[in-house]
Design an enzyme around this catalytic site. Structure first.
Site, mmCIF file in Angstrom:
data_model
loop_
_atom_site.group_PDB
_atom_site.id
_atom_site.type_symbol
_atom_site.label_atom_id
_atom_site.label_comp_id
_atom_site.label_asym_id
_atom_site.label_seq_id
_atom_site.Cartn_x
_atom_site.Cartn_y
_atom_site.Cartn_z
ATOM 1 N N ASP A 292 38.826 33.305 33.070
ATOM 2 C CA ASP A 292 38.067 32.780 31.925
ATOM 3 C C ASP A 292 37.199 31.596 32.326
ATOM 4 O O ASP A 292 36.405 31.109 31.523
ATOM 5 C CB ASP A 292 38.991 32.414 30.758
ATOM 6 N N SER B 155 46.674 30.407 33.244
ATOM 7 C CA SER B 155 45.361 30.103 33.807
ATOM 8 C C SER B 155 45.474 29.694 35.271
ATOM 9 O O SER B 155 45.875 30.478 36.111
ATOM 10 C CB SER B 155 44.677 29.026 32.964
#
Length: 679
Positions: free
Chosen positions: A390, A227
Site C-alpha cells: 500500500d 504492513s
C-alpha cells in the site's frame, strides 16, 4: 485425531491432560507434539476424525480447556486471576494456551499482568502488535473477539438482515505468519452470523480490500496485515462501508462491542464452516480485472502510447511481500515494459530474511539490494513497495553511478504535480476551483504552496490515511474532485478508485510520469523536482525518530514540554539555541491547545491517547513531535517552506538541519533520557 492404546485409556486423566487433549484435537500440530508427545510418547497425532466417539476411542473437538481447581492461580491479584482464568477458558490455540499455563507454573505474574491486563485498541493503522499470548497482542483469541465485536456493531448499524447476506463484508490477508489463519477465523465469525463473506483465497495487496468495498457495496472490510513491521508482528485493519479506514465514532463503538463479546461462541473456532458454504465467495477473479481496467482508464491515452516507446527500465522490490504479482499485472496494463525484479526480495516470505525491518521508507539500509540490482542492470528507476503493497518508495540512478532516494515528501511533490498534469490532459475544461488535494498535518506543505499558485483547494488532516480518506469522502460529498492525497510516510492516493494509500497504482503512475518526463521533456525526476521548487518555493524536510519503549518516560518528556515554565499548564518552550530562533505559536493536539487561535483551541480533532505537539517558528521552520501509533518510536517531522522568490536553497537547507538537531536535543533530551537515535 488422537488415539491412545486401550491400556492407557483406563487411567484417569487429570484436568491438565484433558485440557491439552481437547486442544490437541482442534490443533494437531508440532506445537501440540512438543507439549504432549514429550510427556507421553505413545500418543500419536493422526488426521482429524469427524465422528464423535467416546474417550476410549477417538476424541471429538470439545470445549476449550477450563481454569479448573488445579489450574487456579494465586497471583495475589484477584483481577489478574480473573483474566488468567478467562484466557484458559476461552483460548483454544494450544501454543498460546500452554504458554499462559507455563507462565502460571513459573509464577511469572509480571509477565502475565503485562500480557493480560491491557487490550489492543484501534490506532492510526487499526490493530497492530506482536503475535503472542495476551489480550494486548495479535493471536487467535483476540482476532475472534475483535471479529465478534465488529460483527455485533455491524448488526446494530445495519439491522436489515438482507444486507448481511447480500452486501456482507470483504476480507483479505497478506503473506505474514498467521495472516491467512486470522482471516479465516474472522470469516468463521461472520459466516456463523449469516453474513456474506468475500474472502480472498490468496495473498492480496491491501488496496484491493477498500476497492472491493466500493465495487461490491460491502458493509465493511478487514485486511490482516502489519504492513512494514518486523516479522513477529501482525495487524487488523477495519474499513467502513465508504471504503475508508474507520475513525471516531466507529472505532470507539466497535471497541465497546468487542468488550461486550469477549467470550467466543461455540462455533467461532470451527473452520469446517468454510467448506462448501453458500455465503462464502472469492472475489479475486471479479475484482482484479476491474481494478486494472480502472487504473488504465485513469491514464490519458497519449501517455499510454508514450509508455510503449519509453527507453527507461524499472527495478522493483516487494520487500518479501505480496506486491510483485500485482506489479507484474499493472505494468503491461499501462503499456509499460516488465520490471526488473530484485530476485532476493520479490517472493513472499514472512521471515523477511534480507530485510528484518521491511520498510522502504528507511532508505539505503533496506534499499541496498535494490540499488545494486538497478546499477548492475543499468536501470534508471527503483520502485519499492512495502510488504502489503500500500506504500511506495522511489529511487533514481544518475548516469555516473550515483543515486537519489526520494523522501516521501519529495515524491509527493512530484505526484501532486503529476495529478494536476493528467487532470488537465484528460479534461476539456479543467476547473481547479472545484478540485482538492489533501495531506496529513505532519507532511510537507508543498501541496498548500501549489494550491496558492494554481487555485485548487487544499486541506490538512490528522496523521494517518484513515483521516485523509474520510476527508476525501467529505470533499466528494461537497462536489469537489479530489486529485491527490498523501502522507509523508510514503503513502499516496493518486486517484479515488481506492480511497486509501495504494502502492500498486502509485508505482504505475510514477513509471508513467518518468516516461513522460523523459520522452516529452527530456527531464529526470530530479530535474522535475527542482522545477517544482522553482515555481512553488523550495521545501526541505527532515523526518526521523528516536526509539523509546518506556511509555511512562514518553509521558514525562511531553509533560515537561507542556509545563515548561515553572510547571505551569500550557507553557511551552519559546525558542531554540538560547533565543536564536523564536517560536511563533504552538499547537498541541493531545490537549487541544493552540496559541495561534483567539480562543486557544485547536481546530483539528484532539486525541488525548497520543502525543502530538507542533512548534511553528518565526523564520518559517515547523517541527511536529509525535509518538508512533504502531512502533516504539517518538517521531519528529520538520520542514522549512521557502517562498518562490527565495533562491537561497543551500542556506535554507543548512538552517533546517541545524534547527532539527537543536529541537531534538532540547525537546527530547536524548542523552539525559537514554533515548536511541536513529542513524
Amino acid at each position: 485425531m488422537l488415539t491412545i492404546p486401550k491400556l492407557c485409556v483406563t487411567v484417569k486423566l487429570s484436568s491438565n491432560w484433558r485440557g491439552l487433549l481437547r486442544n490437541a484435537v482442534a490443533f494437531p500440530n508440532a506445537v501440540l507434539q512438543k507439549h504432549i508427545l514429550g510427556q507421553h510418547p505413545r500418543i500419536a497425532v493422526l488426521p482429524p476424525c469427524k465422528s464423535k466417539q467416546t474417550w476410549s476411542h477417538q476424541f471429538p473437538i470439545l470445549k476449550a480447556p477450563r481454569a479448573t481447581a488445579n489450574l487456579h492461580c494465586l497471583s495475589g491479584d484477584r483481577e489478574l486471576d480473573e483474566k488468567i482464568n478467562n484466557w484458559l477458558e476461552w483460548d483454544r490455540n494450544p501454543e498460546t494456551w500452554c504458554t499462559i499455563k507455563d507462565a502460571i507454573k513459573a509464577q511469572e505474574w509480571d509477565k502475565l499482568r503485562s500480557w493480560l491486563m491491557g487490550r489492543l485498541k484501534f490506532g492510526t493503522a487499526g490493530l497492530r502488535a506482536e503475535m503472542r499470548p495476551g489480550f494486548n497482542a495479535m493471536n487467535d483469541l483476540v482476532v475472534i473477539q475483535t471479529a465478534q465485536g465488529l460483527c455485533a456493531y455491524l448488526k446494530e448499524q445495519f439491522p436489515d438482515k438482507k444486507k448481511w447476506c447480500k452486501q456482507g463484508i470483504v476480507i483479505g490477508y497478506d503473506s505474514r505468519h498467521n495472516s491467512k489463519r486470522f482471516a479465516e477465523l474472522t470469516t468463521v465469525v461472520f459466516l456463523t452470523n449469516e453474513f456474506r463473506v468475500n474472502l480472498f483465497q490468496r495473498y492480496v495487496a491491501t488496496p484491493f480490500v477498500p476497492y472491493t468495498i466500493l465495487r461490491y457495496n460491502c458493509l465493511a472490510g478487514v485486511m490482516v496485515t502489519a504492513s512494514h513491521n518486523p516479522k513477529q508482528d501482525n495487524g487488523y485493519k477495519v474499513y467502513w462501508s465508504n471504503g475508508t479506514q474507520i475513525i471516531t465514532p466507529h472505532d470507539d463503538a466497535i471497541y465497546q462491542c468487542i468488550l461486550k463479546n469477549l467470550q467466543p461462541t461455540k462455533c467461532s473456532w470451527d473452520r469446517n464452516i468454510l467448506i462448501d458454504n453458500e455465503l462464502l465467495y472469492d472475489p479475486y477473479d471479479s475484482i482484479i480485472p476491474a481494478y486494472y481496467d480502472a487504473l488504465r482508464r485513469e491514464i490519458p491515452s497519449q501517455l499510454l502510447v508514450a509508455n510503449a516507446d519509453c527507453p527507461l527500465s524499472f527495478t522493483y522490490t516487494a520487500m518479501h511481500g505480496v506486491g510483485y504479482a500485482y506489479i507484474e499485472m499493472a505494468f503491461p496494463t499501462c503499456n509499460l515494459d516488465e520490471v526488473i525484479p530484485v530476485e532476493e526480495q520479490v517472493e513472499p516470505d514472512p521471515n523477511f530474511p534480507t530485510a528484518p525491518h521491511p520498510n522502504p521508507e528507511e532508505g539505503e539500509k533496506v534499499m541496498k539490494l535494490s540499488i545494486e540490482t538497478a546499477t548492475s542492470n543499468e536501470s534508471q528507476i527503483i520502485l519499492a513497495n512495502d510488504p502489503d503493497a500500500d506504500r511506495l518508495a522511489v529511487g533514481e540512478i544518475i548516469d555516473d553511478g550515483e543515486y537519489k532516494l526520494f523522501t516521501g515528501n519529495e515524491l509527493a511533490a512530484l505526484l501532486g504535480w503529476w495529478a494536476l498534469e493528467i487532470y488537465k490532459m484528460g479534461t476539456e475544461k479543467p476547473d481547479l476551483a472545484k478540485c482538492t488535494m489533501v495531506s496529513s498535518t505532519v507532511s510537507s506543505m508543498i501541496l498548500k504552496s501549489m494550491a496558492a499558485v494554481e487555485g485548487f483547494n487544499f486541506h490538512e488532516t490528522l496523521t494517518g490515511f484513515k483521516w485523509i480518506g474520510n476527508k476525501v469522502i467529505d470533499e466528494q460529498k461537497a462536489g469537489k474532485k479530489v486529485l491527490f492525497a498523501f502522507e509523508e510516510a510514503i503513502g499516496y492516493m493518486v486517484t479515488t478508485n481506492v480511497i486509501d494509500k495504494d502502492g500498486i497504482s502509485a508505482a504505475a503512475h510514477v513509471a508513467t510520469m518518468a516516461c513522460y518526463l523523459r520522452t516529452q521533456k527530456c527531464m529526470s525526476l530530479q530535474d522535475k523536482l527542482r522545477d517544482i521548487y522553482e515555481k512553488y518555493g523550495f521545501h526541505t524536510s527532515v523526518v526521523n525518530y528516536v526509539i523509546c519503549s518506556d511509555v511512562s518516560l514518553i509521558k514525562t518528556i511531553f509533560k515537561r514540554l507542556r509545563t515548561f515554565k515553572n510547571n505551569e499548564k500550557n507553557t511551552y518552550p519559546t525558542s531554540l539555541l538560547d533565543g536564536e530562533f523564536e517560536v511563533e505559536h504552538v499547537r498541541d493536539l493531545t490537549t487541544g491547545y493552540d496559541s495561534s487561535k483567539p480562543d486557544k483551541k485547536a481546530t483539528l480533532p484532539v486525541n488525548s491517547s497520543t502525543q502530538m505537539i507542533t512548534f511553528t517558528f518565526k523564520n518559517g521552520f515547523v517541527i511536529t513531535l509525535r509518538t508512533s501509533g504502531t512502533e516504539p518510536k517518538m517521531k519528529y517531522y520538520a520542514e522549512m517552506c521557502g517562498k518562490p522568490e527565495d533562491k537561497r536553497w543551500d542556506e535554507l537547507e543548512l538552517i533546517t538541519r541545524r534547527m532539527v538537531k537543536a529541537a531534538v536535543d532540547e525537546f527530547y533530551e536524548p542523552e539525559k533520557n537514554g533515548l536511541q537515535l536513529n542513524s
